[in-house]
Scaffold this motif. Sequence first.
Motif, PDB file in Angstrom:
ATOM      1  N   MET A   1       0.932  -1.083  -0.091  1.00  0.00           N
ATOM      2  CA  MET A   1       0.231   0.011  -0.103  1.00  0.00           C
ATOM      3  C   MET A   1       0.841   1.346   0.057  1.00  0.00           C
ATOM      4  SD  MET A   1      -3.166   0.819  -0.105  1.00  0.00           S
ATOM      5  CE  MET A   1      -4.266   2.142   0.372  1.00  0.00           C
ATOM      6  N   GLU A   2       1.843   1.118   0.826  1.00  0.00           N
ATOM      7  CA  GLU A   2       2.729   2.439   0.750  1.00  0.00           C
ATOM      8  C   GLU A   2       3.507   2.831  -0.517  1.00  0.00           C
ATOM      9  OE1 GLU A   2       6.408   4.259   3.459  1.00  0.00           O
ATOM     10  OE2 GLU A   2       4.542   3.302   4.257  1.00  0.00           O
ATOM     11  N   GLY A   3       3.637   1.903  -1.519  1.00  0.00           N
ATOM     12  CA  GLY A   3       4.108   2.417  -2.711  1.00  0.00           C
ATOM     13  C   GLY A   3       3.163   2.875  -3.389  1.00  0.00           C
ATOM     14  N   LEU A   4       1.833   2.908  -3.209  1.00  0.00           N
ATOM     15  CA  LEU A   4       0.780   3.776  -3.900  1.00  0.00           C
ATOM     16  C   LEU A   4       0.696   5.187  -3.617  1.00  0.00           C
ATOM     17  CD1 LEU A   4      -2.107   1.145  -3.876  1.00  0.00           C
ATOM     18  CD2 LEU A   4      -0.396   1.542  -5.770  1.00  0.00           C
ATOM     19  N   ILE A   5       1.381   5.416  -2.371  1.00  0.00           N
ATOM     20  CA  ILE A   5       1.527   6.865  -1.945  1.00  0.00           C
ATOM     21  C   ILE A   5       2.808   7.837  -2.489  1.00  0.00           C
ATOM     22  CG2 ILE A   5       1.396   8.412  -0.011  1.00  0.00           C
ATOM     23  CD1 ILE A   5      -0.334   6.074   1.284  1.00  0.00           C
ATOM     24  N   GLY A   6       2.507   8.740  -3.334  1.00  0.00           N
ATOM     25  CA  GLY A   6       3.798   9.512  -3.390  1.00  0.00           C
ATOM     26  C   GLY A   6       4.496  10.076  -2.464  1.00  0.00           C
ATOM     27  N   PRO A   7       5.391  10.853  -2.880  1.00  0.00           N
ATOM     28  CA  PRO A   7       6.297  11.457  -1.819  1.00  0.00           C
ATOM     29  C   PRO A   7       5.603  12.596  -1.159  1.00  0.00           C
ATOM     30  CG  PRO A   7       7.010  12.200  -3.676  1.00  0.00           C
ATOM     31  CD  PRO A   7       6.148  11.096  -4.203  1.00  0.00           C
ATOM     32  N   ARG A   8       5.611  13.068   0.326  1.00  0.00           N
ATOM     33  CA  ARG A   8       4.963  14.275   0.728  1.00  0.00           C
ATOM     34  C   ARG A   8       5.749  15.634   0.349  1.00  0.00           C
ATOM     35  NH1 ARG A   8       4.655  13.300   6.964  1.00  0.00           N
ATOM     36  NH2 ARG A   8       6.818  12.561   6.545  1.00  0.00           N
ATOM     37  N   LEU A   9       4.946  16.473  -0.310  1.00  0.00           N
ATOM     38  CA  LEU A   9       5.584  17.472  -0.939  1.00  0.00           C
ATOM     39  C   LEU A   9       5.189  18.954  -0.117  1.00  0.00           C
ATOM     40  CD1 LEU A   9       4.568  16.600  -4.637  1.00  0.00           C
ATOM     41  CD2 LEU A   9       6.905  16.511  -3.829  1.00  0.00           C
ATOM     42  N   TYR A  10       5.893  19.976  -0.403  1.00  0.00           N
ATOM     43  CA  TYR A  10       5.474  21.208  -0.276  1.00  0.00           C
ATOM     44  C   TYR A  10       5.317  22.013  -1.436  1.00  0.00           C
ATOM     45  CZ  TYR A  10       6.345  20.573   4.926  1.00  0.00           C
ATOM     46  OH  TYR A  10       6.461  20.021   6.159  1.00  0.00           O
ATOM     47  N   SER A  11       4.399  22.870  -1.541  1.00  0.00           N
ATOM     48  CA  SER A  11       3.999  23.734  -2.673  1.00  0.00           C
ATOM     49  C   SER A  11       3.812  25.309  -2.464  1.00  0.00           C
ATOM     50  CB  SER A  11       2.676  23.082  -3.447  1.00  0.00           C
ATOM     51  OG  SER A  11       2.723  21.861  -3.698  1.00  0.00           O
ATOM     52  N   CYS A  12       3.987  25.774  -3.372  1.00  0.00           N
ATOM     53  CA  CYS A  12       3.636  27.484  -3.355  1.00  0.00           C
ATOM     54  C   CYS A  12       2.364  27.540  -2.920  1.00  0.00           C
ATOM     55  CB  CYS A  12       4.161  28.013  -4.725  1.00  0.00           C
ATOM     56  SG  CYS A  12       3.750  29.769  -4.770  1.00  0.00           S
ATOM     57  N   SER A  13       2.142  28.457  -1.941  1.00  0.00           N
ATOM     58  CA  SER A  13       0.823  28.696  -1.535  1.00  0.00           C
ATOM     59  C   SER A  13       0.051  29.549  -2.406  1.00  0.00           C
ATOM     60  CB  SER A  13       0.909  29.398  -0.124  1.00  0.00           C
ATOM     61  OG  SER A  13       1.643  30.509  -0.157  1.00  0.00           O
ATOM     62  N   ASN A  14       0.581  30.156  -3.439  1.00  0.00           N
ATOM     63  CA  ASN A  14       0.167  31.221  -4.171  1.00  0.00           C
ATOM     64  C   ASN A  14      -0.482  30.181  -5.389  1.00  0.00           C
ATOM     65  OD1 ASN A  14      -0.639  33.775  -4.866  1.00  0.00           O
ATOM     66  ND2 ASN A  14       0.749  33.683  -6.522  1.00  0.00           N
ATOM     67  N   CYS A  15       0.370  29.273  -5.795  1.00  0.00           N
ATOM     68  CA  CYS A  15       0.145  28.761  -7.501  1.00  0.00           C
ATOM     69  C   CYS A  15       0.190  27.097  -7.485  1.00  0.00           C
ATOM     70  CB  CYS A  15       0.917  29.250  -8.377  1.00  0.00           C
ATOM     71  SG  CYS A  15       2.563  28.390  -8.323  1.00  0.00           S
ATOM     72  N   ARG A  16       0.535  26.572  -6.262  1.00  0.00           N
ATOM     73  CA  ARG A  16       0.480  25.366  -5.942  1.00  0.00           C
ATOM     74  C   ARG A  16       1.574  24.382  -6.656  1.00  0.00           C
ATOM     75  NH1 ARG A  16      -2.175  26.743  -2.240  1.00  0.00           N
ATOM     76  NH2 ARG A  16      -3.986  25.622  -1.364  1.00  0.00           N
ATOM     77  N   ASN A  17       2.601  25.155  -7.209  1.00  0.00           N
ATOM     78  CA  ASN A  17       3.859  24.600  -7.919  1.00  0.00           C
ATOM     79  C   ASN A  17       4.572  23.725  -6.409  1.00  0.00           C
ATOM     80  OD1 ASN A  17       5.843  24.096  -9.578  1.00  0.00           O
ATOM     81  ND2 ASN A  17       6.958  26.012  -9.515  1.00  0.00           N
ATOM     82  N   ASN A  18       4.974  22.629  -7.123  1.00  0.00           N
ATOM     83  CA  ASN A  18       5.662  21.734  -6.142  1.00  0.00           C
ATOM     84  C   ASN A  18       7.054  22.490  -6.001  1.00  0.00           C
ATOM     85  OD1 ASN A  18       3.610  19.864  -5.708  1.00  0.00           O
ATOM     86  ND2 ASN A  18       4.616  18.655  -7.327  1.00  0.00           N
ATOM     87  N   VAL A  19       7.629  22.635  -4.820  1.00  0.00           N
ATOM     88  CA  VAL A  19       8.859  23.164  -4.585  1.00  0.00           C
ATOM     89  C   VAL A  19       9.798  22.518  -3.470  1.00  0.00           C
ATOM     90  CG1 VAL A  19       7.964  25.837  -4.950  1.00  0.00           C
ATOM     91  CG2 VAL A  19       7.858  24.620  -2.567  1.00  0.00           C
ATOM     92  N   ALA A  20       9.234  21.547  -2.830  1.00  0.00           N
ATOM     93  CA  ALA A  20      10.218  20.874  -1.821  1.00  0.00           C
ATOM     94  C   ALA A  20       9.528  19.536  -1.559  1.00  0.00           C
ATOM     95  CB  ALA A  20      10.704  21.834  -0.589  1.00  0.00           C
ATOM     96  N   LEU A  21      10.499  18.337  -1.056  1.00  0.00           N
ATOM     97  CA  LEU A  21      10.053  17.222  -0.653  1.00  0.00           C
ATOM     98  C   LEU A  21      10.070  17.251   1.061  1.00  0.00           C
ATOM     99  CD1 LEU A  21      12.068  14.950  -2.988  1.00  0.00           C
ATOM    100  CD2 LEU A  21       9.408  15.389  -2.671  1.00  0.00           C
ATOM    101  N   HIS A  22       9.428  16.882   1.638  1.00  0.00           N
ATOM    102  CA  HIS A  22       9.258  16.739   3.174  1.00  0.00           C
ATOM    103  C   HIS A  22      10.479  16.138   3.425  1.00  0.00           C
ATOM    104  CE1 HIS A  22       7.855  16.467   7.189  1.00  0.00           C
ATOM    105  NE2 HIS A  22       8.064  15.013   7.155  1.00  0.00           N
ATOM    106  N   ASP A  23      10.997  15.203   3.002  1.00  0.00           N
ATOM    107  CA  ASP A  23      11.991  14.382   3.254  1.00  0.00           C
ATOM    108  C   ASP A  23      13.382  14.921   3.494  1.00  0.00           C
ATOM    109  OD1 ASP A  23      10.540  11.955   3.964  1.00  0.00           O
ATOM    110  OD2 ASP A  23      11.001  10.905   2.118  1.00  0.00           O
ATOM    111  N   ASP A  24      13.356  16.255   2.605  1.00  0.00           N
ATOM    112  CA  ASP A  24      14.629  17.204   2.681  1.00  0.00           C
ATOM    113  C   ASP A  24      14.698  18.318   3.560  1.00  0.00           C
ATOM    114  OD1 ASP A  24      15.742  15.597   0.231  1.00  0.00           O
ATOM    115  OD2 ASP A  24      14.750  16.963  -1.285  1.00  0.00           O
ATOM    116  N   ILE A  25      13.797  18.107   4.669  1.00  0.00           N
ATOM    117  CA  ILE A  25      13.837  19.178   5.747  1.00  0.00           C
ATOM    118  C   ILE A  25      15.082  18.612   6.519  1.00  0.00           C
ATOM    119  CG2 ILE A  25      12.728  19.953   7.852  1.00  0.00           C
ATOM    120  CD1 ILE A  25      10.006  19.689   6.504  1.00  0.00           C
TER     121      ILE A  25
END
Length: 106
Positions: A1-25
């Motif tokens: 099941m875990e393989g079906l879920i993509g990486p947790r992302l952070y996106s620009c709050s203005n336009c929702r463009n993906n900008v970072a991965l949670h794992d990179d914090i």
Amino acid sequence: MEGLIGPRLYSCSNCRNNVALHDDIVSKAFQGRNSRAFLFSHAMNVDVGPKEDRHLMTGLHTVADVSCSDCREVLGWKYERAYEESQKYKEGKYILEKSKIVKDNW
């Protein structure tokens, strides 16, 4: 099941463009210009502006503002150089302000 879920992302709050991965914090204990901020080891879909020296809370650093590559919203900055030895770990890393990013795909 875990393989079906993509990486947790952070996106620009203005336009929702993906900008970072949670794992990179690297740290959640930073202060941006206007709000609390996260330190990321990497960022994506951002444009890096010109370098400039700034006196920050932890001393003098050479930084470059980073903005969303889609909407141009300034999201934070990239540490280009730290002048104090204890701050060298920040070099090449990104500050993204919590108020400028949103969780995506959680």
